[in-house]
Design a protein around this motif. Sequence first.
Motif, short mmCIF file in Angstrom:
data_model
loop_
_atom_site.label_atom_id
_atom_site.label_comp_id
_atom_site.label_asym_id
_atom_site.label_seq_id
_atom_site.Cartn_x
_atom_site.Cartn_y
_atom_site.Cartn_z
N LEU A 164 1.04 -1.54 -0.28
CA LEU A 164 -0.11 0.01 -0.04
C LEU A 164 0.81 1.14 0.01
O LEU A 164 1.89 1.22 0.48
CB LEU A 164 -1.16 -0.23 1.20
N LEU A 200 -1.00 -5.31 2.24
CA LEU A 200 -2.81 -5.79 2.55
C LEU A 200 -2.10 -7.49 2.12
O LEU A 200 -2.28 -7.74 0.92
CB LEU A 200 -3.76 -5.20 1.82
N HIS A 260 -3.18 -11.18 1.49
CA HIS A 260 -4.64 -11.83 0.98
C HIS A 260 -4.99 -13.27 1.33
O HIS A 260 -4.14 -13.70 2.44
CB HIS A 260 -5.24 -11.79 -1.02
#
Length: 226
Positions: free
Chosen positions: A146, A152, A154
Motif C-alpha cells: 500500500l 494488505l 490476501h
Amino acid sequence: MPLTGSRYDGHAQWYEEWNKPNAERNAAEIRELLGPGGGLCLDLGCGGGLYFAVLASTGRTVVGIDRSADQLRIARGRSRQVVQGDAAALPFADCTFLAVAALWVSTDVDDFTAVLAEATRVLEPAGLIVFYGAHPCFNGPHAQWLDDGGVLAHPTYRQAGWHQEARWWGTYIRRRVGMRQHPLAELLNAFPTAGLVIEHVAEPGDRPVPVVLAIRARKPAAPAAG
C-alpha cells in the motif's frame, strides 16, 4: 542431463538494472549477517553476481551457482568462479564450503526445504548458512503493498506453491518470473529439518512492515573422536 530453461532467461539484463540499487542497499545488512570468515562461500542462486563483492569483503572466496544461463552470462563478468546447476541437486561434494549464502532464493524454488537440505550437505561441520530474502508474511504473491507503507495480506497466504497472477501484482519481478509462496512455518521448519541450528533471526529495513527476513544458522560441529 542438460538443465531445462530458467524463468530468468530472457530477463537477466532487465533484472540486473532493476535490482542493482536494491543489492547495494542490502549489502551492509548481509555483510553483518554473515560476519568475517574465510574459506569457500557458496552464493546459492547467485543470479548476475550482484552480491559477489559483499560476500568476498568478509574474507571468503565466493563460488556462484545459478540455473539461468542468461544470469550467469552477466555473473561471469564479475567472477569466473561460477557454475550452472540446480539448487536442489548441487554439483558439489559433501562438506565443500565453510559458508553458504542463500539470498532471495526462497520465492524462486519449488521446494525450499530440499534446497536447504542440499546446502547443508555441501556445508562443512560448524559451517554457516545465511538466508536473506522475501519475508513470507508480508512479501509474497498474496501481499499487496500500500502507498502508506502497509501491506494488505490476501487470503492466499497459506497457499504454498506457485500462484496465479493477481490484480495487485506490480509490473516488476512477480509479473516477469512468478513467485513461489512458502508460509513462514514452512520456511522456518526447513532449517531444523535440514539439521541446522538457527542462531539469529532479523527483519531488516526501515519499512513500517518488514518485507525482508534474515536468518543465520549453523551446521552442528562433527562429534569429537572417541
